[in-house]
Design an enzyme around this catalytic site. Structure first.
Site, mmCIF file in Angstrom:
data_model
loop_
_atom_site.group_PDB
_atom_site.id
_atom_site.type_symbol
_atom_site.label_atom_id
_atom_site.label_comp_id
_atom_site.label_asym_id
_atom_site.label_seq_id
_atom_site.Cartn_x
_atom_site.Cartn_y
_atom_site.Cartn_z
ATOM 1 N N THR A 11 0.825 -1.222 0.000
ATOM 2 C CA THR A 11 0.000 0.000 0.000
ATOM 3 C C THR A 11 0.852 1.263 0.000
ATOM 4 O OG1 THR A 11 -1.870 -1.082 1.045
ATOM 5 C CG2 THR A 11 -1.667 1.277 1.439
ATOM 6 N N THR A 83 1.600 -4.546 4.356
ATOM 7 C CA THR A 83 1.447 -4.916 5.767
ATOM 8 C C THR A 83 0.840 -6.303 5.956
ATOM 9 O OG1 THR A 83 -0.732 -3.881 5.857
ATOM 10 C CG2 THR A 83 1.159 -2.514 6.479
ATOM 11 N N ASP A 84 0.224 -6.859 4.897
ATOM 12 C CA ASP A 84 -0.533 -8.104 5.077
ATOM 13 C C ASP A 84 0.312 -9.264 5.608
ATOM 14 O OD1 ASP A 84 -2.809 -6.833 4.235
ATOM 15 O OD2 ASP A 84 -2.820 -7.701 2.225
HETATM 16 N N1 ASP Z 1 -2.595 -5.565 0.484
HETATM 17 C C1 ASP Z 1 -1.508 -4.706 0.908
HETATM 18 C C2 ASP Z 1 -0.222 -5.534 0.960
HETATM 19 O O1 ASP Z 1 0.041 -6.182 1.949
HETATM 20 C C3 ASP Z 1 -1.828 -4.096 2.202
HETATM 21 C C4 ASP Z 1 -0.818 -3.141 2.736
HETATM 22 O O2 ASP Z 1 0.226 -2.894 2.181
HETATM 23 O O3 ASP Z 1 -1.107 -2.597 3.789
HETATM 24 O O4 ASP Z 1 0.522 -5.507 0.008
#
Ligand code: ASP
Length: 324
Positions: A11, A83-84
């Site tokens: 993200t 973050t995932d």
């Molecule tokens: N879907 C994203 C990822 O993990 C979420 C994020 O970056 O917060 O790539």
């Protein structure tokens, strides 16, 4: 000497365009007020993908790049990613990071074009931690929301909140306040594992995760050992499964390492408090390995690294006893 920042996507790098273009690491750092004055940052772009598409191999490549940077004099390393899967990648990095210099993983919950985007503040805090004397020797750290977490404990606990990262078993390690890194707790002791895993062997070393649910007979586990080198079971509460599932897990544990964790999200599995079929003591007697405080996702990371490195059942059990 400054910091090396490796940009991996997520993200924090979403550009807002309809075609799914990503910001480069240089574009991410250019949007961080005060970064230039804080420390020289060398930016490297790698694997610009959503974090759910990252592989163990790509994370180990990142560790190799980071290790080279430190050997060449960097004070610390920052990795930006989604973050995932951050709680898994950070733990993988921590398992194999041999240096005193910190390696700090960060990301963002809000895209750069959104109101209140958190990426710039997270990068700034991550760079502060990567260069902080207080963080030396702490291994891999996760820094978001001005909070410092040990990779060993951190969890993503909310799907959208910028305060999503928490360390339910231990609490956060420290804060970044007025630009100062204030460590409140001592990081957990570390014994790094070898980072140089054979990639073909790593790819072939599949580890399954089975989350036990109500009235679960585990039929889908039949024949698992033909495809998987190991299994992590996320049991109820303190490490329980339905009684009917216990013999199936015991039979599997005779073929491949089967590690017992809790699906609750915090706390350890027990060893000898309950004795019914499917209880923790029944499962441990059947040969399952107790993961202690390691949650199912981190236990799976550790088991895959151990098996890919060629460790046998005794060494696997010892490693979980040390790190669980
Ligand atoms: N879907 C994203 C990822 O993990 C979420 C994020 O970056 O917060 O790539």
């Amino acid at each position: 000497m400054g910091v090396v920042l490796v940009a991996l996507g997520g993200t924090i790098s979403v550009s807002g365009g309809v075609r799914g273009e990503r910001l480069t690491g240089a574009e991410i750092t250019a949007a961080v007020p005060g970064l230039e004055e804080l420390a020289p940052v060398d930016v490297l772009d790698a694997h610009a993908v959503p974090s759910g598409s990252l592989t163990f191999g790509q994370i180990l490549d990142t560790v190799a790049v980071a290790s080279r940077a430190v050997a060449e004099g960097a004070d610390g390393v920052v990795v930006t990613q989604g973050t995932d899967t951050l709680e898994e990648t950070a733990f993988l990095v921590d398992l194999v990071w041999p240096h005193e210099e910190p390696i700090v993983l960060t990301g963002a919950m809000r895209q750069p074009a959104m109101a209140g985007a958190d990426g710039p503040a997270n990068v700034l805090a991550a760079v502060r931690v990567a260069t902080a004397r207080e963080a030396r020797g702490a291994g891999a750290l996760v820094v978001l929301n001005d909070e410092v977490h040990a990779a060993r404990w951190v969890r993503k606990t909310h799907s959208t909140s910028p305060a999503t990262f928490a360390s339910p078993n231990a609490g956060l390690l420290g804060h970044v306040v007025e630009g100062r890194v204030r460590m409140l707790l001592t990081p957990p002791p570390r014994e790094p594992l070898p980072a140089g895993l054979d990639r073909a062997r790593l790819e072939a070393t599949r580890v399954a995760l089975h989350v036990v649910t109500l009235d679960d007979d585990g039929a889908r586990l039949d024949g698992l050992e033909t495809t998987y080198a190991g299994l992590v079971v996320a049991g109820f509460g303190v490490g329980h499964v339905p009684g009917v599932l216990a013999p199936r897990l015991g039979a599997l544990a005779e073929r491949i390492p089967v590690v017992l964790t809790s699906r609750t999200g915090a706390g350890s599995v027990l060893r000898h408090t309950y004795h019914a079929p499917g209880s923790e003591s029944d499962l441990l007697q059947r040969g399952l390995i107790d993961a202690g405080f390691l949650d199912p996702y981190k236990a799976r990371v550790l088991l895959r690294v151990l098996l890919a490195a060629g460790n046998g059942p005794r060494a696997v059990a010892d490693a979980f006893a040390l790190r669980g």
